[in-house]
Design an enzyme around this catalytic site. Structure first.
Site, PDB file in Angstrom:
ATOM      1  CE1 TYR A  69      -3.898   2.275   0.794  1.00  0.00           C
ATOM      2  CE2 TYR A  69      -2.354   3.335   2.291  1.00  0.00           C
ATOM      3  CZ  TYR A  69      -3.553   3.342   1.600  1.00  0.00           C
ATOM      4  OH  TYR A  69      -4.390   4.423   1.720  1.00  0.00           O
ATOM      5  CE  LYS A  98      -3.470   4.597  -1.828  1.00  0.00           C
ATOM      6  NZ  LYS A  98      -4.575   5.019  -2.724  1.00  0.00           N
TER       7      LYS A  98
END
Length: 276
Positions: free
Chosen positions: A171, A175
């Site tokens: 994650y 990002k």
């Protein structure tokens, strides 16, 4: 321009942030809501009841064909003026592989396909995360993540599930890749006379955010909020306000940048927990 052609606002992902953004910027325009879930798109009835002109379409952001179909639908409705991409999976929701497909590949596909249809003077915004500031890539990896052909992104060795390990690591790196991918995409969007930026939210009180707070990383997240300047959770309206600014004319000289909307969390972490 034909006076009968309406401006179209596209919101991809209709969770807490997506709904807030739709309410904030949809008035007086044709609002196209997209989500992977038919049930989530039931929010369209609520927005219609509030006076919005709403169309919906199911989309799988990890599929180029599906994203391209959404872009074509948007262009068929009118002048594609604003695009807000909020769809994503969190570490408590999905596997490493799924996060890479949705949070990384999905963003790249939206950047590609909506660059085809965004109107001159239009703008887009991608929801990234403050996590992208807390787990980085090397300069060489950032350059590669920013510019690699979209269809080859998931083949990059440093983004392989085995290399990343946990969903949390996937994650954070996805990002970070979103941020640099948006920076690189600004040139292509600029050729259309349009702008593209990203927003990196902090801990936001959405169903997804509350799920993370209840998960394994919840204690660490609450500690970061406590050390922040704001000392509170963010709200979907905080992000909608930032999106409205970046999508609007007040930000007409802003493109290819990331707006950190985290209540000062990253600043506090960097001050109190310096890295080497």
């Amino acid at each position: 321009m034909d006076k009968d052609v309406r401006d179209v606002v596209v919101v991809i992902g209709v969770g807490g942030m997506g709904r807030a953004i739709a309410r904030r910027i949809g008035s007086g325009r044709k609002l196209l809501l997209a989500d992977v879930s038919d049930a989530a798109l039931d929010v369209a009835d609520v927005l219609r009841g509030e006076g919005q002109d709403v169309a919906t379409q199911v989309v799988d952001v990890s599929s180029r064909e599906s994203v391209a179909a959404l872009a074509d639908t948007a262009a068929g409705l009118g002048r594609v003026a604003q695009v807000a991409h909020t769809a994503g999976l969190s570490p408590t929701q999905a596997s490493t592989e799924a996060i890479l497909r949705v949070d990384l590949l999905g963003v790249a596909l939206v950047l590609d396909e909506f660059a085809r249809v965004i109107a001159p003077g239009g703008a887009g915004v991608v929801i990234a995360s403050m996590s992208g500031y807390l787990a980085g890539l090397s300069p060489e990896q950032e350059s590669t993540a920013a510019t690699a052909p979209t269809d080859e992104l998931l083949d990059l060795p440093f983004l392989a599930p085995d290399a990343l390990g946990s969903p949390g690591a996937a994650y954070a790196l996805a990002k970070r890749a979103n941020i640099v991918r948006v920076q690189a995409a600004a040139a292509a969007w600029g050729e259309r006379g349009a702008r593209i930026n990203s927003i990196s939210p902090g801990v936001i009180s959405t169903p997804m955010g509350q799920g993370e707070l209840s998960g394994e990383s919840g204690k660490q997240m609450r500690a970061m909020v406590a050390m922040s300047a704001a000392k509170r959770l963010g709200t979907p309206d905080d992000i909608a306000a930032a999106a409205a600014f970046l999508l609007g004319q007040d930000a007409s000289y802003v493109s290819g940048t990331d707006l950190l909307v985290d209540g000062g969390t990253v600043a506090a972490v960097r001050r109190l927990l310096p890295t080497g």
